[in-house]
Design a protein around this motif. Structure first.
Motif, short mmCIF file in Angstrom:
data_model
loop_
_atom_site.label_atom_id
_atom_site.label_comp_id
_atom_site.label_asym_id
_atom_site.label_seq_id
_atom_site.Cartn_x
_atom_site.Cartn_y
_atom_site.Cartn_z
N LYS A 166 0.83 -1.19 0.00
CA LYS A 166 0.00 0.00 0.00
C LYS A 166 0.87 1.25 0.00
CE LYS A 166 -3.72 -2.40 2.42
NZ LYS A 166 -4.63 -2.42 3.59
N CYS A 167 0.36 2.31 -0.63
CA CYS A 167 1.17 3.51 -0.88
C CYS A 167 0.42 4.78 -0.49
CB CYS A 167 1.53 3.59 -2.37
SG CYS A 167 2.26 2.08 -3.04
N LEU A 168 1.19 5.73 0.04
CA LEU A 168 0.70 7.08 0.31
C LEU A 168 1.43 8.03 -0.63
CD1 LEU A 168 -0.91 9.04 2.26
CD2 LEU A 168 1.23 9.20 3.57
N ILE A 169 0.69 8.98 -1.24
CA ILE A 169 1.32 9.87 -2.20
C ILE A 169 0.84 11.31 -2.00
CG2 ILE A 169 -0.42 9.32 -3.96
CD1 ILE A 169 1.81 9.69 -6.08
N TYR A 170 1.79 12.22 -2.06
CA TYR A 170 1.50 13.65 -2.05
C TYR A 170 2.06 14.23 -3.34
CZ TYR A 170 1.68 18.61 -0.72
OH TYR A 170 1.51 19.97 -0.69
N THR A 171 1.18 14.62 -4.26
CA THR A 171 1.62 15.10 -5.56
C THR A 171 0.69 16.21 -6.06
OG1 THR A 171 2.08 14.46 -7.87
CG2 THR A 171 0.45 13.12 -6.64
N PRO A 172 0.72 17.37 -5.42
CA PRO A 172 -0.23 18.44 -5.77
C PRO A 172 -0.09 18.93 -7.20
CG PRO A 172 1.48 19.25 -4.29
CD PRO A 172 1.60 17.76 -4.32
N GLU A 173 1.10 18.81 -7.81
CA GLU A 173 1.26 19.24 -9.20
C GLU A 173 0.39 18.41 -10.14
OE1 GLU A 173 5.23 19.32 -10.66
OE2 GLU A 173 5.68 21.27 -9.75
N THR A 174 0.08 17.17 -9.74
CA THR A 174 -0.75 16.30 -10.57
C THR A 174 -2.20 16.77 -10.59
OG1 THR A 174 0.71 14.42 -10.10
CG2 THR A 174 -1.49 13.90 -10.94
N GLY A 175 -2.62 17.47 -9.53
CA GLY A 175 -3.98 17.99 -9.48
C GLY A 175 -4.60 17.78 -8.12
N SER A 176 -5.91 17.87 -8.07
CA SER A 176 -6.63 17.62 -6.83
C SER A 176 -6.65 16.12 -6.54
CB SER A 176 -8.06 18.15 -6.94
OG SER A 176 -8.72 17.53 -8.01
N ALA A 177 -7.14 15.75 -5.37
CA ALA A 177 -7.09 14.35 -4.96
C ALA A 177 -7.79 13.43 -5.96
CB ALA A 177 -7.69 14.20 -3.56
N TYR A 178 -8.97 13.82 -6.45
CA TYR A 178 -9.69 12.94 -7.37
C TYR A 178 -8.96 12.82 -8.71
CZ TYR A 178 -11.73 17.10 -9.63
OH TYR A 178 -11.91 18.29 -10.31
N GLU A 179 -8.26 13.88 -9.11
CA GLU A 179 -7.48 13.82 -10.36
C GLU A 179 -6.26 12.92 -10.20
OE1 GLU A 179 -8.25 18.12 -12.48
OE2 GLU A 179 -7.10 18.09 -10.60
N ILE A 180 -5.69 12.90 -9.01
CA ILE A 180 -4.57 12.01 -8.74
C ILE A 180 -5.04 10.56 -8.79
CG2 ILE A 180 -2.86 11.31 -7.01
CD1 ILE A 180 -3.00 14.29 -6.03
N TYR A 181 -6.18 10.28 -8.18
CA TYR A 181 -6.73 8.92 -8.26
C TYR A 181 -7.02 8.54 -9.71
CZ TYR A 181 -7.19 8.32 -3.21
OH TYR A 181 -6.94 8.17 -1.86
N ALA A 182 -7.47 9.49 -10.51
CA ALA A 182 -7.73 9.21 -11.93
C ALA A 182 -6.45 8.84 -12.66
CB ALA A 182 -8.40 10.42 -12.59
N GLU A 183 -5.33 9.52 -12.32
CA GLU A 183 -4.03 9.19 -12.92
C GLU A 183 -3.61 7.77 -12.56
OE1 GLU A 183 -1.50 10.98 -14.83
OE2 GLU A 183 -3.34 12.00 -15.41
N ILE A 184 -3.81 7.40 -11.30
CA ILE A 184 -3.47 6.05 -10.85
C ILE A 184 -4.32 5.02 -11.58
CG2 ILE A 184 -3.52 4.50 -8.85
CD1 ILE A 184 -2.89 7.03 -7.13
N ILE A 185 -5.61 5.28 -11.67
CA ILE A 185 -6.52 4.35 -12.36
C ILE A 185 -6.13 4.22 -13.83
CG2 ILE A 185 -8.92 4.05 -13.13
CD1 ILE A 185 -9.75 5.33 -10.41
N HIS A 186 -5.76 5.34 -14.46
CA HIS A 186 -5.32 5.30 -15.86
C HIS A 186 -4.10 4.40 -16.01
CE1 HIS A 186 -4.44 7.91 -19.69
NE2 HIS A 186 -4.56 6.63 -19.97
N CYS A 187 -3.14 4.50 -15.09
CA CYS A 187 -1.94 3.68 -15.16
C CYS A 187 -2.27 2.20 -14.93
CB CYS A 187 -0.92 4.16 -14.13
SG CYS A 187 0.69 3.33 -14.20
N LEU A 188 -3.18 1.92 -14.00
CA LEU A 188 -3.54 0.54 -13.68
C LEU A 188 -4.30 -0.14 -14.81
CD1 LEU A 188 -4.73 0.89 -9.97
CD2 LEU A 188 -2.78 -0.47 -10.75
N THR A 189 -5.19 0.61 -15.46
CA THR A 189 -6.10 0.01 -16.43
C THR A 189 -5.71 0.26 -17.88
OG1 THR A 189 -7.53 1.97 -16.52
CG2 THR A 189 -8.03 0.31 -14.83
#
Length: 305
Positions: A73-96
């Protein structure tokens, strides 16, 4: 405060090391890169490079590999990527391999696929969201401790170092000499792995180079302290190529392992990965494309190695 320990107090551990050797860290899954780098508990990794070189994508790819290949399990702080939901969208894009971008016809994620991946993302990924005051270094460590206790995370990431509020009382280099060892000690104490992403200064030409070369560690703000205090140090660099009347960055990234603290965990060298912008994921190209498989991307790709 340190203490003196005699060899006979650690006899069992020493003989266990003699019998089994040192264990390498966790492999991301790209054969060439895995020979050079592994992610070990009790360590930290600094990822650096010029702006737009693919550092954030490499971090997210590494975290997705930890989750899908090693159940970490991972914790990430990456505000340049966007808001929290946009960060989750980036992760989902990478996974799927599927995007939320409505302009993409062939790679757009369906509602069914989104429902399928959401429980996994909820379980394995935690995102730090902040208000306008931001997040300082001590607060990041405190939130990491909280996530270790509450969720059992294995890794904590800051992307990037400049998005942390720093309380300088001296020069930047002196500040780094104090704080970077804290990152290492924190990982060692908790048997976890910390990632720090840092920007090298904007690229320039040196010695008649046609295009900017890969940056040195001392090109990060604060200078050579980054190399001196790093346990693992990775440069992500994209070469430049001719394009029409100008030039652009290549989609191929050099993953340059500049420093590995322990030999059992890797060695210096360069792996080449290509970024697929449609799938938001790297692949290794040796005659055919090799993407990392996940439970969600539906890929049936065998490793050609």
């Amino acid at each position: 405060m340190g203490k003196i320990i005699q060899a006979n107090e650690l006899q069992d551990q020493i003989f266990h090391l003699h019998k089994y050797g040192q264990n390498p860290g966790l492999k991301i899954g790209f054969p060439t890169l895995d020979k050079l780098y592994s992610i070990k508990e009790g360590r930290s990794t600094i990822i650096y490079g010029h702006p737009t070189s693919g550092k954030s994508q490499f971090l997210i790819q590494s975290l997705c590999a930890l989750a899908t290949r090693h159940n970490k399990k991972c914790l990430i702080y990456t505000p340049e990527t966007g808001s929290a939901y946009e960060i989750y969208a980036e992760i989902i894009h990478c996974l799927t391999g599927k995007t939320f971008d409505k302009r993409s016809i062939n790679y757009q994620i369906t509602e069914k696929e989104l429902y399928s991946v959401m429980p996994f993302v909820t379980d394995y990924f935690k995102v730090i969201d902040v208000d306008e005051k931001g997040l300082d270094f001590d607060e990041w460590l405190e939130l990491t401790d909280e996530a270790i206790k509450d969720f059992g995370i294995f890794s904590s990431s800051v992307d990037n170092w400049n998005d942390i509020e720093h309380k300088y009382t001296n020069t930047i280099s002196e500040y780094l000499k104090q704080q970077l060892p804290r990152v290492n000690r924190h990982a060692r104490k908790n048997n976890t792995h910390n990632f720090i992403v840092a920007h090298a200064r904007n690229p320039d030409m040196r010695g008649g180079d046609k295009y900017p070369p890969a940056p040195r560690p001392d090109e990060i703000e604060g200078g050579s302290v980054w190399y001196a205090k790093a346990l693992n140090l990775i440069c992500v660099h994209r070469d430049y190529e001719e394009h029409g009347e100008g030039w652009r960055q290549s989609s191929e990234a050099q993953i340059i392992v500049r420093k590995i603290k322990k030999r059992a965990e890797g060695e210096k060298g360069t792996a080449r990965l290509t970024f697929d912008v449609f799938r938001n994921a790297y692949y290794e190209n040796h005659g055919e494309r090799y993407y990392l498989e996940t439970p969600f991307n539906g890929l049936q790709i065998n490793t050609p190695f």
